[in-house]
Design an enzyme around this catalytic site. Structure first.
Site, PDB file in Angstrom:
ATOM      1  CB  ALA A 244      -0.918  -0.009   1.205  1.00  0.00           C
TER       2      ALA A 244
ATOM      3  N   GLY B 178       3.222   1.930  -2.091  1.00  0.00           N
ATOM      4  CA  GLY B 178       3.670   2.306  -3.426  1.00  0.00           C
ATOM      5  C   GLY B 178       4.902   1.556  -3.882  1.00  0.00           C
TER       6      GLY B 178
ATOM      7  N   GLY C  29       1.859  -7.625  -7.540  1.00  0.00           N
ATOM      8  CA  GLY C  29       3.261  -7.458  -7.918  1.00  0.00           C
ATOM      9  C   GLY C  29       3.507  -7.904  -9.353  1.00  0.00           C
ATOM     10  CG  ASP C  30       2.752 -11.801 -10.286  1.00  0.00           C
ATOM     11  OD1 ASP C  30       3.908 -11.678  -9.843  1.00  0.00           O
ATOM     12  OD2 ASP C  30       1.979 -12.707  -9.923  1.00  0.00           O
TER      13      ASP C  30
HETATM   14  N1  LIG Z   1      -3.263  -2.188  -0.413  1.00  0.00           N
HETATM   15  C1  LIG Z   1      -2.753  -1.611  -1.523  1.00  0.00           C
HETATM   16  N2  LIG Z   1      -3.124  -0.366  -1.891  1.00  0.00           N
HETATM   17  C2  LIG Z   1      -2.630   0.222  -2.996  1.00  0.00           C
HETATM   18  N3  LIG Z   1      -1.748  -0.367  -3.828  1.00  0.00           N
HETATM   19  C3  LIG Z   1      -1.323  -1.591  -3.511  1.00  0.00           C
HETATM   20  C4  LIG Z   1      -1.790  -2.289  -2.348  1.00  0.00           C
HETATM   21  N4  LIG Z   1      -1.194  -3.496  -2.302  1.00  0.00           N
HETATM   22  C5  LIG Z   1      -0.393  -3.547  -3.398  1.00  0.00           C
HETATM   23  N5  LIG Z   1      -0.468  -2.418  -4.124  1.00  0.00           N
HETATM   24  C6  LIG Z   1       0.212  -2.085  -5.380  1.00  0.00           C
HETATM   25  O1  LIG Z   1       0.717  -3.272  -5.969  1.00  0.00           O
HETATM   26  C7  LIG Z   1       2.146  -3.238  -5.970  1.00  0.00           C
HETATM   27  C8  LIG Z   1       2.690  -4.629  -5.660  1.00  0.00           C
HETATM   28  O2  LIG Z   1       2.246  -5.040  -4.372  1.00  0.00           O
HETATM   29  P1  LIG Z   1       3.232  -5.765  -3.350  1.00  0.00           P
HETATM   30  O3  LIG Z   1       2.353  -6.325  -2.280  1.00  0.00           O
HETATM   31  O4  LIG Z   1       4.310  -4.829  -2.947  1.00  0.00           O
HETATM   32  O5  LIG Z   1       3.922  -6.884  -4.259  1.00  0.00           O
HETATM   33  P2  LIG Z   1       3.828  -8.475  -4.263  1.00  0.00           P
HETATM   34  O6  LIG Z   1       2.427  -8.776  -4.769  1.00  0.00           O
HETATM   35  O7  LIG Z   1       4.885  -8.883  -5.238  1.00  0.00           O
HETATM   36  O8  LIG Z   1       4.070  -8.955  -2.866  1.00  0.00           O
HETATM   37  C9  LIG Z   1       2.542  -2.170  -4.953  1.00  0.00           C
HETATM   38  O9  LIG Z   1       3.793  -1.613  -5.248  1.00  0.00           O
HETATM   39  C10 LIG Z   1       1.408  -1.179  -5.103  1.00  0.00           C
HETATM   40  O10 LIG Z   1       1.636  -0.366  -6.246  1.00  0.00           O
HETATM   41  O1  LIG Z   2       6.128 -18.618  -6.535  1.00  0.00           O
HETATM   42  P1  LIG Z   2       5.590 -18.147  -5.215  1.00  0.00           P
HETATM   43  O2  LIG Z   2       6.474 -17.168  -4.532  1.00  0.00           O
HETATM   44  O3  LIG Z   2       5.221 -19.305  -4.320  1.00  0.00           O
HETATM   45  O4  LIG Z   2       4.266 -17.341  -5.514  1.00  0.00           O
HETATM   46  C1  LIG Z   2       3.245 -17.913  -6.280  1.00  0.00           C
HETATM   47  C2  LIG Z   2       1.990 -17.133  -6.114  1.00  0.00           C
HETATM   48  O5  LIG Z   2       2.260 -15.780  -6.436  1.00  0.00           O
HETATM   49  C3  LIG Z   2       1.324 -15.295  -7.394  1.00  0.00           C
HETATM   50  O6  LIG Z   2       1.966 -15.316  -8.647  1.00  0.00           O
HETATM   51  C4  LIG Z   2       0.895 -13.904  -6.994  1.00  0.00           C
HETATM   52  O7  LIG Z   2       2.069 -13.118  -6.889  1.00  0.00           O
HETATM   53  P2  LIG Z   2       2.139 -11.644  -6.314  1.00  0.00           P
HETATM   54  O8  LIG Z   2       0.998 -11.491  -5.332  1.00  0.00           O
HETATM   55  O9  LIG Z   2       3.482 -11.541  -5.684  1.00  0.00           O
HETATM   56  O10 LIG Z   2       2.007 -10.734  -7.495  1.00  0.00           O
HETATM   57  C5  LIG Z   2       0.177 -16.287  -7.389  1.00  0.00           C
HETATM   58  O11 LIG Z   2      -0.466 -16.384  -8.637  1.00  0.00           O
HETATM   59  C6  LIG Z   2       0.874 -17.575  -7.012  1.00  0.00           C
HETATM   60  O12 LIG Z   2      -0.004 -18.440  -6.321  1.00  0.00           O
END
Ligand SMILES: Nc1ncnc2c1ncn2[C@@H]1O[C@H](COP(=O)(O)OP(=O)(O)O)[C@@H](O)[C@H]1O
Ligand SMILES: O=P(O)(O)OC[C@H]1O[C@](O)(COP(=O)(O)O)[C@@H](O)[C@@H]1O
Length: 327
Positions: free
Chosen positions: A223, A225, A251-252
């Site tokens: 959240a 950024g 994140g993807d």
């Molecule tokens: N609660 C949220 N509110 C606003 N943006 C979010 C929120 N969660 C994730 N994002 C957006 O998605 C991006 C990826 O989320 P993050 O949780 O950091 O990555 P991952 O899914 O790889 O763990 C963040 O950099 C932000 O831009």
């Molecule tokens: O390979 P890992 O780290 O176990 O993560 C796999 C999981 O991450 C995801 O790709 C989602 O990834 P993010 O939330 O990090 O964008 C899901 O589709 C999948 O279940």
């Protein structure tokens, strides 16, 4: 064209519940099934936005066949590689306030021969590619330096390599000089061993990954950024989400948006934030299309090092080393 590799793809089941309670019988309010895995999602997001993408997808058993069917139904351009075992199923418990609890299975082990076939498949599928995105956790029995070895091979074939992974796999790949890494806060705290409480801590940790060999670091902060540290400078950005639905796949989607916008500079960071925020507004790991993406809500600029993170992150405490029984 952007080519993705997911060594450990998944079927993602998202179950919507009112509240998580350990030991209770919880009646779900809803459930959905999505094809998943980090590189798979990057390809799905690119496809949804009309950007040329191809996915290399190892698949195994009935679950793997179902994954391939779901991806084919979306019209994904993919090269599938049969492997032994059963493709994993990952479960997300999603609560109404946006809290998600994820349970990710280890997935099927990959043998050295299977890994070699997958690497050859990527190289054969990469003829029109500018980027290869190698994403996700490693399946059992895969050595931690596999992304480092793949990165060197792909870079030698003239490809830009982006890596989104965690733990030892992330630590190992840095020395191979990936063009881009995209750690989230947990991954950045773990790989640098630094507590991250402020934006300035993230900038310093990202600079550490660049010093270790990564060219560009796109650090996603949930959240809070994201921070981009690259040859041209350091940028911070955010995109507010008033009603988060599921952050799975955010994140993807973010990485897909960054690469779709050219993979460098503040404009690519802004696009990444717009795609990431859009994913958070959607259920499960649904990837956003053009109608979901709101660029007006994105702000980018120079980072304020003193700005506190909503949820500070500490590196995991190392396991105590057991005293040797050999005197
Ligand atoms: N609660 C949220 N509110 C606003 N943006 C979010 C929120 N969660 C994730 N994002 C957006 O998605 C991006 C990826 O989320 P993050 O949780 O950091 O990555 P991952 O899914 O790889 O763990 C963040 O950099 C932000 O831009
Ligand atoms: O390979 P890992 O780290 O176990 O993560 C796999 C999981 O991450 C995801 O790709 C989602 O990834 P993010 O939330 O990090 O964008 C899901 O589709 C999948 O279940």
């Amino acid at each position: 064209m952007i080519l993705t590799l997911t060594l450990n793809p998944s079927l993602d089941r998202t179950i919507e519940i009112a509240a998580l309670a350990r030991g209770a019988v919880i009646r779900a309010a809803g459930a959905r099934l999505d094809p998943g895995g980090k590189g798979v999602n990057v390809s799905r997001a690119l496809l949804a936005n009309g950007v040329a993408a191809r996915a290399v997808v190892p698949f195994a058993g009935d679950e793997g066949a179902q994954l391939v069917r779901l991806l084919a139904a979306e019209g994904l351009d993919m090269v599938t590689v049969p492997v032994a075992g059963t493709t994993r199923s990952n479960v997300t418990l999603a609560e109404p306030d946006g809290t998600v609890t994820k349970i990710n299975e280890p997935g099927p082990a990959l043998s050295a021969a299977e890994l070699d076939t997958i690497a050859e498949t990527v190289l054969a599928a990469a003829h029109e590619a500018d980027w290869v995105v190698a994403s996700g956790s490693l399946p059992p029995e895969v050595p931690a330096d596999v992304y480092a070895r793949l990165c060197r091979r792909f870079a030698a074939a003239g490809l830009h390599v982006a890596v989104d992974t965690s733990g030892p796999a992330l630590a190992c790949v840095l020395a191979a000089g990936p063009a881009l890494v995209k750690p989230n806060l947990d991954e950045l705290a773990a790989v640098t061993g630094r507590p991250l409480a402020r934006v300035g801590d993230v900038v310093e940790a990202a600079a550490g990954l660049r010093a270790a060999g990564a060219r560009t670091v796109l650090a996603s902060l949930g959240a809070d950024g994201a921070v981009l540290v690259e040859d041209g400078g350091v940028w911070y950005g955010e995109a507010a989400v008033t009603e988060p639905r599921s952050s799975v796949g955010a994140g993807d989607a973010m990485l897909a948006g960054f690469l779709a916008a050219g993979g460098r500079g503040a404009p690519a960071l802004a696009e990444a934030l717009a795609w990431g925020a859009a994913a958070v507004r959607l259920p499960g790991s649904r990837m956003p299309g053009p109608a979901d993406i709101d660029r007006a809500g994105v702000r980018t600029g120079l980072p304020d090092p003193a700005r506190p993170l909503t949820v500070p992150h500490a590196p995991p405490v190392p396991e105590p080393v057991a005293p040797s029984s050999h005197g």
